[in-house]
Design an enzyme around this catalytic site. Structure first.
Site, mmCIF file in Angstrom:
data_model
loop_
_atom_site.group_PDB
_atom_site.id
_atom_site.type_symbol
_atom_site.label_atom_id
_atom_site.label_comp_id
_atom_site.label_asym_id
_atom_site.label_seq_id
_atom_site.Cartn_x
_atom_site.Cartn_y
_atom_site.Cartn_z
ATOM 1 N N GLU A 1 0.896 -1.191 -0.176
ATOM 2 C CA GLU A 1 -0.716 0.004 -0.042
ATOM 3 C C GLU A 1 0.587 1.502 0.066
ATOM 4 O OE1 GLU A 1 -3.376 1.011 -0.799
ATOM 5 O OE2 GLU A 1 -4.196 -1.438 -0.284
ATOM 6 N N SER A 2 2.097 1.433 1.244
ATOM 7 C CA SER A 2 2.782 2.618 1.310
ATOM 8 C C SER A 2 3.834 2.405 1.042
ATOM 9 C CB SER A 2 1.926 3.035 2.137
ATOM 10 O OG SER A 2 2.742 2.504 3.725
#
Length: 488
Positions: free
Chosen positions: A316-317
């Site tokens: 995700e990040s």
């Protein structure tokens, strides 16, 4: 009063005691010579004795206990025989071969089928073994045998890859290399990456499994024709155990189980580029330690493996707590504003809240899936829905049914998801268009990141410094490797 024992009786008693002592002394060696009918012996003693190697492609301790491609086959074979399974995984590849000749029931250690080996018989082939040359990234590309001149090459003696080199040497007499039965694939790749070797010859599936740990190693070219992986049995043990193994393997092949095992253990595509792998490994050491405790706490609260949650967070990040996308999702677990509100997350940029909220949201999705979806399929579909939404996942499941697939199997649903990008398909669905290819890549990447984290966690000493391996192993090359010189 008891009658005194006669001298002759005392002699016979001492002789019996001596014979009993000899028998007890020899008891541990009762299998030194295999019995004539090994299958009957296995069933009588109620266990199957297997000699193997501790490698990620053969047998190792996973998060749920013993696993590995050949381990799963061994265990299923023991179940087929209705006996228990005992393993000796202390071997290197040549000691497996030597030991099976003398004792034990079979060897399972990525052994190449070689009918010329004396004292052994082999099962039917179960998997293709393609030798491949790999080399250190940064060297001039090595894409043909002509590029091998002057390179320091290593391989595992007895693996079959060494035989491929010998056959190549007949055509290119200037070719030489180093070989040892006591190294494993990861050791070879680490030496190539660190500069102690320029190249190595391993099997293609071994390189694909290990390459993510060694992003400084590049695939070169295949060497020779594929070999066949098989199990080895002692020739003195008769043919019945080998014949039963062949029937067992043929049944697995017919039922599709063997192909499923191959896909599960070796079916990863080369979807993580080398640059991405280097970045991941750097972040693993530099960023993940700041959040490991938070992932562990979230895992305890939701029942997931913390490494799975960490893998999802990286996808995700890249473990960046301030990450923000153009569409407005934010934080380490990239929560949308509605999802954050649903999970009670007040500050999406707070790592603790983000990780906790993301873990609970994944649990929420997984619990909402139909009961008919079980096991890993349920987890993979929950992760896909985390990315694309439950509605689109349900649309893909309906398309899967239209295509006569199984909507409860991720393997089938992942084929249908990309169709949500095509009007002819998404126009028939409830939720319409979706970038359906993304959740397929999303799940695939998380699975791979999770494997890396699991592998590093399991083998901390070996892989603690993936980018900074020490040089101690390289100092003893003269002791570890035998040199095969050029023949001209």
């Amino acid at each position: 009063m008891p009658k005194p024992m006669s001298r002759q009786a005392q002699y016979h008693l001492r002789l019996a005691a001596l014979l009993l002592g000899v028998m007890l002394f020899l008891l541990p060696y009762r299998h030194f010579t295999p019995p004539d009918d090994l299958l009957e012996a296995v069933r009588e003693r109620d266990f199957l004795s297997v000699h193997t190697r501790n490698t990620p492609t053969t047998y190792y301790e996973g998060r749920h206990g013993p696993t590995g491609f050949e381990y799963e086959l061994m265990r299923r074979f023991a179940d087929h025989l209705e006996v228990s399974l005992t393993l000796d995984a202390s071997h290197h590849i040549m000691s497996v071969i030597d030991t099976v000749r003398r004792e034990g029931d079979l060897g399972a250690a990525t052994l190449p089928l070689d009918p010329t080996l004396e004292g052994l018989i082999f099962s039917r082939a179960m998997f293709d073994l393609q030798p491949v040359l790999v080399y250190r990234r940064g060297l001039p590309p090595v894409k043909s045998p002509e590029g091998l001149a002057g390179l320091e090459i290593g391989t595992i003696r007895g693996s079959g890859a060494d035989q491929a080199l010998r056959e190549l040497q007949a055509e290119f007499p200037e070719l030489g290399w180093r070989e040892s039965p006591e190294v494993e694939v990861a050791e070879l790749l680490s030496r190539v990456e660190s500069g102690n070797l320029d190249a190595a010859v391993v099997y293609d599936h071994q390189f694909r499994i290990n390459r993510i740990f060694f992003p400084g190693v590049e695939r070169g070219f295949p060497i020779g024709e594929p070999l066949s992986m098989a199990w080895a049995f002692p020739a003195l043990g008769g043919l019945r155990l080998q014949q039963e193994a062949n029937r067992f393997l043929e049944q697995l092949q017919h039922e599709g189980v063997l192909d499923d095992l191959v896909e599960r253990h070796f079916g990863h595509d080369d979807y993580l580029e080398y640059v991405g792998a280097r970045v991941f490994i750097a972040h693993l050491h530099e960023r993940l330690p700041d959040y490991t405790a938070l992932f562990r706490e979230a895992a305890r609260n939701t029942g997931f493996d913390w490494k799975l949650l960490a893998a999802l967070g990286y996808q995700e990040s890249h473990w960046d707590p301030e990450a923000t996308s153009p569409t407005g999702v934010r934080g380490l677990m990239m929560l949308t504003l509605p999802t954050a509100g649903e999970m009670g997350v007040d500050d999406r940029l707070d790592p603790a809240q983000s990780i906790d909220g993301g873990a609970r949201y994944l649990r929420h999705i997984k619990d909402r899936l139909p009961d008919s979806i079980q096991g890993e399929d349920r987890l993979f579909m929950a992760m896909a829905a985390y990315n694309v939404g439950l509605g689109h996942l349900y649309d893909a499941r309906r398309i899967t049914e239209q295509l006569y697939g199984d909507p409860d199997r991720w393997k089938d649903v992942r084929e249908a998801l990309p169709l949500l990008q095509k009007r002819e398909w998404h126009s028939q669905t409830r939720h319409g268009y979706a970038r359906g290819g993304e959740p397929v890549i999303y799940v695939r990447n998380i699975r791979r990141y999770y494997e890396i984290l699991t592998y590093v966690d399991r083998s901390q000493q070996q892989y603690l410094q993936l980018n900074d391996l020490n040089g101690e192993a390289a100092d003893d090359d003269g002791l570890l490797f035998d040199i095969v010189p050029p023949i001209r």
